[in-house]
Design an enzyme around this catalytic site. Structure first.
Site, short mmCIF file in Angstrom:
data_model
loop_
_atom_site.label_atom_id
_atom_site.label_comp_id
_atom_site.label_asym_id
_atom_site.label_seq_id
_atom_site.Cartn_x
_atom_site.Cartn_y
_atom_site.Cartn_z
CB ILE A 52 -3.55 -22.97 3.19
CG1 ILE A 52 -2.19 -22.42 2.32
CG2 ILE A 52 -4.52 -21.80 3.38
CD1 ILE A 52 -2.74 -22.08 1.16
N GLY A 53 -4.96 -25.22 4.97
CA GLY A 53 -6.13 -25.74 5.59
C GLY A 53 -6.42 -27.14 5.54
N GLY A 89 -9.62 -29.72 5.65
CA GLY A 89 -11.21 -30.31 5.60
C GLY A 89 -11.24 -31.65 5.99
CE LYS A 112 -11.30 -28.95 -1.19
NZ LYS A 112 -12.54 -28.08 -0.73
CG ASP A 138 -20.96 -23.08 3.63
OD1 ASP A 138 -21.61 -22.74 4.48
OD2 ASP A 138 -20.02 -23.75 3.90
#
Length: 236
Positions: A15-16, A18, A38, A132
């Site tokens: 998905i992502g 980092g 994650k 954030d």
């Protein structure tokens, strides 16, 4: 779920990615339910400061239970790498929707703002400041329900926090003046400032302050009067 076994999940798409970890779509084998997982990168899993930040992120998420905050389902360790499992949101982020379709209507903006404000109130009631808030950290379900996520640099006012006195944390375009100055004694007002910046962007498809570099933007956060959406020809 509580403490989780890594082996109970089948991995799907990434998905992502980092700076410290990767998020995967996973399926929980016993139930067939899909989640987001994650996983802390192996490259940084031996760096104590990063590990503590990841642990803090997990602890903060575990304290929050609200329909407009991404749900947390548990965590574990796999080959020395921390991981946690959270709700999978498939409707995209506000950032992605702005890129695809341009500005939101005022009605859509107001409804998203209402849901984000409710999420922030819940977090602030639990002593959590997000720090954030930005379009990329606000997710929408396929049913248009808002979900606030990514508490990676959030501060928990009710526990001993990591030392970050004097550090500037956040994303330049949405940072309240006290964050720009690196002040430690912040309140939930920094999230409300970011929310104002976010709502402005949803209506106009641009951030309130723009500049060639972060110094230009910081100067405007500190000293410039915020623009009005009416200045850009938008009337709600």
């Amino acid at each position: 779920m509580g403490k989780l076994s890594f082996d109970l999940f089948d991995f799907g798409d990434t998905i992502g990615v980092g700076t410290v970890g990767t998020i995967y779509q996973v399926t929980h084998k016993p139930t067939g339910e899909t989640y987001a997982l994650k996983l802390l990168s192996a490259a940084v899993s031996t760096e104590p400061h990063i590990v503590r930040r990841f642990q803090r992120e997990m602890l903060i998420l575990s304290k929050l239970n609200h329909p407009n905050i991404v749900s947390y389902f548990g965590d574990g360790v796999h080959d020395g790498q921390l991981f946690y499992v959270m709700e999978l949101i498939q409707g995209g982020t506000i950032k992605e929707l702005l890129l695809r379709g341009g500005p939101f209507t005022w009605e859509q903006t107001a409804e998203c703002g209402r849901q984000i404000a409710s999420a922030l109130q819940h977090a602030h009631n639990h002593g959590i400041i997000h720090r954030d808030l930005k379009p990329g950290n606000v997710f929408l379900t396929n049913e248009a329900q808002v979900k606030l996520g990514d508490f990676g640099i959030a501060r928990d006012l009710r526990s001993s926090d990591l030392t970050d006195v004097g550090l500037t944390v956040g994303t330049y375009a949405y940072m309240a003046p006290e964050l720009v100055r690196g002040k430690r004694n912040i309140t939930g007002q920094v999230d409300l400032y970011a929310l104002g910046c976010l709502l402005f962007e949803m209506l106009t498809d641009r951030t309130p302050f723009v500049g060639d570099n972060f110094a230009d933007i910081f100067e405007q956060h500190l000293n410039a009067d915020p623009p009005s959406v009416a200045d850009l020809g938008i009337y709600c």
